[in-house]
Design an enzyme around this catalytic site. Structure first.
Site, PDB file in Angstrom:
ATOM      1  N   LYS A  75     -21.099 109.185  49.557  1.00  0.00           N
ATOM      2  CA  LYS A  75     -21.295 110.478  50.218  1.00  0.00           C
ATOM      3  C   LYS A  75     -22.737 110.522  50.678  1.00  0.00           C
ATOM      4  O   LYS A  75     -23.522 109.627  50.336  1.00  0.00           O
ATOM      5  CB  LYS A  75     -21.016 111.633  49.248  1.00  0.00           C
ATOM      6  CG  LYS A  75     -21.699 111.458  47.874  1.00  0.00           C
ATOM      7  CD  LYS A  75     -21.313 112.532  46.872  1.00  0.00           C
ATOM      8  CE  LYS A  75     -19.986 112.340  46.206  1.00  0.00           C
ATOM      9  NZ  LYS A  75     -18.978 113.344  46.530  1.00  0.00           N
ATOM     10  N   ARG A  76     -23.103 111.556  51.478  1.00  0.00           N
ATOM     11  CA  ARG A  76     -24.508 111.676  51.843  1.00  0.00           C
ATOM     12  C   ARG A  76     -25.372 111.749  50.583  1.00  0.00           C
ATOM     13  O   ARG A  76     -24.938 112.260  49.555  1.00  0.00           O
ATOM     14  CB  ARG A  76     -24.720 112.931  52.695  1.00  0.00           C
ATOM     15  CG  ARG A  76     -24.244 112.772  54.120  1.00  0.00           C
ATOM     16  CD  ARG A  76     -25.035 111.714  54.864  1.00  0.00           C
ATOM     17  NE  ARG A  76     -26.327 112.213  55.251  1.00  0.00           N
ATOM     18  CZ  ARG A  76     -26.676 112.509  56.497  1.00  0.00           C
ATOM     19  NH1 ARG A  76     -25.833 112.334  57.489  1.00  0.00           N
ATOM     20  NH2 ARG A  76     -27.889 112.964  56.774  1.00  0.00           N
ATOM     21  N   LYS A  87     -25.879 116.472  44.930  1.00  0.00           N
ATOM     22  CA  LYS A  87     -24.732 115.596  44.658  1.00  0.00           C
ATOM     23  C   LYS A  87     -25.002 114.675  43.459  1.00  0.00           C
ATOM     24  O   LYS A  87     -24.101 114.039  42.938  1.00  0.00           O
ATOM     25  CB  LYS A  87     -24.379 114.781  45.898  1.00  0.00           C
ATOM     26  CG  LYS A  87     -23.897 115.645  47.077  1.00  0.00           C
ATOM     27  CD  LYS A  87     -23.607 114.792  48.306  1.00  0.00           C
ATOM     28  CE  LYS A  87     -23.319 115.594  49.562  1.00  0.00           C
ATOM     29  NZ  LYS A  87     -21.956 116.138  49.622  1.00  0.00           N
ATOM     30  N   LYS A 143      -9.535 112.098  48.917  1.00  0.00           N
ATOM     31  CA  LYS A 143      -9.125 110.758  49.371  1.00  0.00           C
ATOM     32  C   LYS A 143      -9.001 109.808  48.188  1.00  0.00           C
ATOM     33  O   LYS A 143      -8.058 109.004  48.104  1.00  0.00           O
ATOM     34  CB  LYS A 143     -10.142 110.208  50.382  1.00  0.00           C
ATOM     35  CG  LYS A 143     -10.215 111.028  51.666  1.00  0.00           C
ATOM     36  CD  LYS A 143     -11.446 110.695  52.515  1.00  0.00           C
ATOM     37  CE  LYS A 143     -11.679 111.807  53.536  1.00  0.00           C
ATOM     38  NZ  LYS A 143     -13.013 111.737  54.167  1.00  0.00           N
ATOM     39  N   HIS A 153     -19.429 126.316  55.306  1.00  0.00           N
ATOM     40  CA  HIS A 153     -19.311 125.042  54.595  1.00  0.00           C
ATOM     41  C   HIS A 153     -20.385 124.802  53.551  1.00  0.00           C
ATOM     42  O   HIS A 153     -20.449 123.710  52.991  1.00  0.00           O
ATOM     43  CB  HIS A 153     -19.329 123.867  55.577  1.00  0.00           C
ATOM     44  CG  HIS A 153     -18.163 123.808  56.496  1.00  0.00           C
ATOM     45  ND1 HIS A 153     -17.023 123.106  56.204  1.00  0.00           N
ATOM     46  CD2 HIS A 153     -17.957 124.385  57.707  1.00  0.00           C
ATOM     47  CE1 HIS A 153     -16.164 123.232  57.209  1.00  0.00           C
ATOM     48  NE2 HIS A 153     -16.707 124.010  58.123  1.00  0.00           N
ATOM     49  N   THR A 201     -14.380 116.355  50.262  1.00  0.00           N
ATOM     50  CA  THR A 201     -13.111 115.863  50.803  1.00  0.00           C
ATOM     51  C   THR A 201     -12.907 114.415  50.378  1.00  0.00           C
ATOM     52  O   THR A 201     -11.772 113.958  50.250  1.00  0.00           O
ATOM     53  CB  THR A 201     -13.072 115.977  52.342  1.00  0.00           C
ATOM     54  OG1 THR A 201     -14.327 115.528  52.863  1.00  0.00           O
ATOM     55  CG2 THR A 201     -12.827 117.403  52.772  1.00  0.00           C
TER      56      THR A 201
HETATM   57  C1  26V Z   1     -25.968 121.481  58.287  1.00  0.00           C
HETATM   58  C2  26V Z   1     -26.812 121.513  59.343  1.00  0.00           C
HETATM   59  C3  26V Z   1     -27.844 122.522  59.366  1.00  0.00           C
HETATM   60  C4  26V Z   1     -28.465 122.654  60.711  1.00  0.00           C
HETATM   61  C5  26V Z   1     -28.795 121.338  61.302  1.00  0.00           C
HETATM   62  C6  26V Z   1     -27.574 120.516  61.502  1.00  0.00           C
HETATM   63  C7  26V Z   1     -26.670 120.557  60.353  1.00  0.00           C
HETATM   64  C8  26V Z   1     -25.664 119.628  60.285  1.00  0.00           C
HETATM   65  C9  26V Z   1     -24.821 119.608  59.209  1.00  0.00           C
HETATM   66  C10 26V Z   1     -24.967 120.536  58.223  1.00  0.00           C
HETATM   67  C11 26V Z   1     -24.076 120.422  57.057  1.00  0.00           C
HETATM   68  C12 26V Z   1     -23.243 121.591  56.855  1.00  0.00           C
HETATM   69  C13 26V Z   1     -22.647 121.586  55.540  1.00  0.00           C
HETATM   70  C14 26V Z   1     -21.582 120.562  55.261  1.00  0.00           C
HETATM   71  O1  26V Z   1     -21.425 119.482  55.791  1.00  0.00           O
HETATM   72  N1  26V Z   1     -20.838 120.943  54.311  1.00  0.00           N
HETATM   73  C15 26V Z   1     -19.802 120.141  53.750  1.00  0.00           C
HETATM   74  O2  26V Z   1     -18.580 120.533  54.355  1.00  0.00           O
HETATM   75  C16 26V Z   1     -17.480 119.819  53.837  1.00  0.00           C
HETATM   76  C17 26V Z   1     -16.268 120.223  54.621  1.00  0.00           C
HETATM   77  O3  26V Z   1     -15.966 121.566  54.383  1.00  0.00           O
HETATM   78  C18 26V Z   1     -17.343 120.102  52.353  1.00  0.00           C
HETATM   79  O4  26V Z   1     -16.270 119.342  51.858  1.00  0.00           O
HETATM   80  C19 26V Z   1     -18.624 119.737  51.609  1.00  0.00           C
HETATM   81  O5  26V Z   1     -18.537 120.113  50.262  1.00  0.00           O
HETATM   82  C20 26V Z   1     -19.794 120.428  52.260  1.00  0.00           C
HETATM   83  O6  26V Z   1     -21.018 119.984  51.692  1.00  0.00           O
END
Ligand code: 26V
Length: 798
Positions: free
Chosen positions: A533-534, A539, A645, A354, A641
């Site tokens: 968004k975050r 971003k 929406k 992701h 995503t």
């Molecule tokens: C990363 C980590 C790293 C370790 C600690 C806990 C943690 C929790 C969340 C994340 C985020 C991972 C990346 C993420 O959320 N990516 C998003 O995924 C969406 C669904 O595929 C996508 O639409 C977004 O563009 C993307 O940023």
């Protein structure tokens, strides 16, 4: 029970009254909104249970393959309203409640959000579960039952302040606790070799107990299970200590165990090897795999058949210990030999990536893994040795490198299929981070562009638009979203007027909410320009607020010009430890305070940033948006995503060629999309330009003015130096190329203004966007996974 055999209002009336009396112990005269919510929830849940049992029975009967979706996050939001809509009971329940002077809206809004996720990744998992149920794809979601979901955000003096979220402080009517489904999760200790076999002697154990929530699909035809694990102590408490009077110490083991499912990590980038996070990841993974094996062995004996019965999806690398853990269970607990165990594991597992951002790729120190999971460290070394032998890869492509375990490499090596989440992202995976692995394991990487469920994101959140769609193309688009294309052939002044009226009604509703919550009056005829968004540098909320300041300057210079009135709406949380993101939040709030109080411009420009953006706020906000800001630095947003929406809800996009924006633009037509900025390739070239930020700033008087105002403390006279760091960052570093895209962004926003001022033109753009959005249903995405990744068939006769 389903919409083909709808529950009558009379039956519902009786059932709700019974739950009010016998479950809640209240009579109508004294029932609170909470009591009504629980009574309605139990009534609706009873109806879901019927389809749930039926689905389970069918799945066992057919004996086919099931999907297991492992995710550290499920960002569900409210459940009741979604269930009511999917069961087609909205009108009947409203009728029943109204007769007692209770409003369904109040009842629905009494429910706290299940916020068991950070953002896109967690919300995607929730949309996927709903689509799997709608499609009759037999599956389970596996996650953690966090007692505290994502923190609540408020602003103090414009600054983000976090408070714990507490969704379980009331009984949660949607879950079934399953004390009989619990597994021991081992940690630490040492590994001994006995007769050539590894024997792990863990020093700590925790119990994982299942809590099941049914997830009902469209029209109630199928329900799958979301199984969340709660952590419990293996031994209750130390009675000897308690009896000797040391009550706190006696309870220590229990407290320690429970910390494992206490709170969701709010960081979405890795900033350390936090032991608790690693333990959480293993807790989820081990519990899920033990459950999968138990279920398999209750039906079959031969474990070599497992890959034909279980497709296991790793949602990012967070459950990437699934590789070594499945091997451990097969070898150490079930007596298989190594080669067979590894072969089985690697045919069951798949991995979705992701993000390509280096700071979000998980790595754990070998020291930590070796201490917390000594047996897994051995297995990882062995997998790595075989990976090295098979591919002759360079040292930096090994799983263990520089004393760190690279979870992306581990997940990749152990997966049958690896996928990205948009065409561009999957392409970049092959070209950048995973280029060498792609060569070593050709064909493993594929693409599955994300999607969102139209049940929650159109039908539920936007009833006004839903009515227009149904009146125009007839019923049945909710689970066949490509049908939205038919809207194009119905283009007429009447349809355009209906779409406009629906949007306006949503904007009025949102304005009332803002007035109520924030005391700010909005003009529903102004353009609602939204970025939610975050908060992340990539971003580029900073680009948006810089543009807002430049706009304010321009209006002040020439207040009599023909301006298009705008409301700039921001929403989103920053990770508590992410300093720059928090500065950006504060800046937006500081700017808002000054701009909103400028009598010269306040009818032309307003800024609102409601605190605590979450799924429920998205449901109010997205239907009211005219313009969707999707302005990340090209190559950085894996998919997005929210962008989908907004499109479905008739907001136009101003965006870069990033993530799924690329595909949205193709589907709605390039002429109906406001494109600006550098491409991913141009971004790479720009990074190689020395002093890129300074050079770009020198090209734009507007940007220089904005930065100068921040230097002077124009928005924060009480502390004029507050944003000097941010300004310095923009001049000298600008890692996400805000300056380099600024001029293009401004020019594009001017085009947006002109388009919005021309009502007829705008309405047509809106129509094209809605009509072209059908591809972004998560039903299409799940069908892609079923066909290309899982090899699973629907069990519904559609
Ligand atoms: C990363 C980590 C790293 C370790 C600690 C806990 C943690 C929790 C969340 C994340 C985020 C991972 C990346 C993420 O959320 N990516 C998003 O995924 C969406 C669904 O595929 C996508 O639409 C977004 O563009 C993307 O940023």
């Amino acid at each position: 029970m389903n919409a083909m055999n709808p529950m009558s209002a009379d039956v519902l009336r009786v059932r709700i009254a019974q739950h009010l009396t016998y479950t809640m112990g209240k009579d109508k005269a004294h029932a609170s909104t909470y009591d009504w919510r629980m009574a309605v929830s139990y009534t609706v849940r009873d109806l879901i249970v019927d389809s749930w049992f039926e689905a389970t029975r069918k799945t066992y009967e057919q004996g086919g393959k099931r999907v297991y979706y492992l995710s550290m996050e499920f960002l569900i939001g409210r459940i009741l309203e979604d269930a009511v809509i999917n069961l087609g009971l909205h009108e009947q329940i409203e009728e029943v409640l109204n007769a007692d002077g209770v409003s369904l809206l109040d009842v629905v809004e009494n429910e706290p959000d299940a916020a068991l996720g950070n953002g896109g990744l967690g919300r995607l998992a929730a949309c996927f579960l709903e689509s799997m149920s709608t499609l009759g794809c037999p599956g389970f979601g596996y996650g953690i039952r966090y007692e505290h979901g994502l923190f609540r955000q408020r602003f103090e003096g414009g600054r983000q302040v976090e408070a714990p979220e507490d969704w379980l402080n009331q009984p949660h009517p949607w879950e079934f606790e399953r004390p009989e489904a619990s597994y021991t999760i081992p940690f630490k200790g040492y590994v001994e070799t006995q007769g050539g076999k590894a024997v792990w002697h863990p020093a700590e154990t925790v119990l994982a107990r299942a809590y099941d929530t049914p997830v009902v699909g469209w029209k109630g035809k199928w329900s799958n299970t979301l199984r969340l694990w709660g952590a419990h102590p293996t031994e209750l408490f130390d009675l000897e200590r308690f009896n000797s009077g040391d009550h706190t110490a006696a309870a220590a083991p229990e407290a320690l165990a429970r910390t494992l499912s206490r709170v969701l990590y709010p960081e979405d980038t890795t900033d350390s090897g936090k032991e608790l996070r690693l333990k959480q990841e293993f807790f989820l993974t081990s519990a899920a795999l033990q459950d999968i094996l138990r279920r398999f062995l209750s039906e079959y004996e031969d474990l070599s058949l497992l890959p034909g019965k279980a497709a296991i999806q790793m949602n990012d690398t967070h459950p990437a210990l699934a590789g070594p853990e499945l091997i451990r269970l097969l070898v150490d607990e079930h007596g298989l030999d190594w080669a067979q165990a590894k072969d089985i594991a690697s045919r069951c597992l798949n991995y979705t990536n992701h993000t390509l951002l280096p700071e979000a790729l998980e790595r754990w120190s070998t020291w930590l893994v070796g201490r917390v999971l000594p047996r897994h460290m051995q297995i990882i070394e062995q997998i790595d040795a075989e990976h090295q032998a098979a591919t002759k890869c360079a040292p930096d492509l090994r799983i263990v490198h520089h004393d760190q375990v690279h979870m992306g490499t581990l997940a990749f090596v152990m997966a049958a299929h690896v996928n990205g989440v948009s065409a561009l992202h999957s392409d970049l995976m092959k070209k950048t981070v995973f280029a060498e692995l792609d060569k070593a394991y050709p064909g493993r990487i594929l693409n599955q562009t994300n999607g969102v469920t139209p049940r929650r994101w159109i039908r539920l959140s936007n009833p006004a638009l839903s009515r227009v769609i149904t009146e125009t193309i007839g019923a049945g688009w909710e689970d066949n979203l490509d049908r939205l294309q038919e809207l194009n052939s119905h283009e007429s002044p009447e349809l355009l007027a209906n779409l406009r009226a629906a949007k306006r009604a949503n904007k009025v509703a949102f304005s009332n909410w803002v007035q109520d919550k924030m005391g700010i009056a909005l003009d529903p005829d102004a353009m609602f320009d939204v970025q939610v968004k975050r908060i992340h540098e990539y971003k580029r909320q900073l680009l948006n607020i810089y543009e807002t300041i430049a706009r304010w300057n321009a209006i002040r210079k020439n207040p009599g010009a023909n301006w298009t009135p705008r409301v700039k709406i921001f929403g989103g949380k920053a990770a508590p430890g992410y300093f720059t993101a928090k500065e950006i939040i504060r800046l937006i709030n500081d700017v808002a305070k000054v701009v909103n109080n400028d009598p010269l411009t306040s009818h032309l420009l307003k800024i609102v940033y409601p605190a605590n953006y979450n799924v429920s706020m998205a449901q109010r906000l997205i239907p009211a948006a005219d313009l969707s800001e999707q302005i990340s630095t090209a190559g950085k947003e894996a998919s997005g995503t929210g962008n989908m929406k907004f499109t479905m809800n008739g907001a136009l996009t101003i965006g870069t060629l990033d993530g799924a924006n690329v595909e949205i633009r193709e589907h709605v037509g390039p002429e109906n999309f406001f494109l600006f900025g550098m491409t991913a390739d141009e971004v790479q070239a720009r990074y190689r330009t020395p002093d890129h930020a300074r050079k770009a700033i020198m090209q734009s008087q507007e940007l220089q003015d904005v930065l100068q105002m921040l230097v002077e403390g124009r928005f924060n006279p009480e502390e004029p130096t507050r944003y000097h760091g941010l300004v310095e960052h923009t001049w000298n570093h600008d890692p996400f190329l805000v300056a380099s895209d600024f001029v293009a962004f401004l020019a594009c926003q001017t085009k947006v203004d002109a388009a919005f001022a021309d009502h007829d033109r705008w309405d047509k753009l809106v129509l094209r966007n809605i009509a072209g959005s059908g591809y972004f249903s998560s039903d299409r995405t799940i069908q892609g996974y079923m066909a290309d990744v899982w090899d699973v068939k629907s069990l519904l006769d559609r």
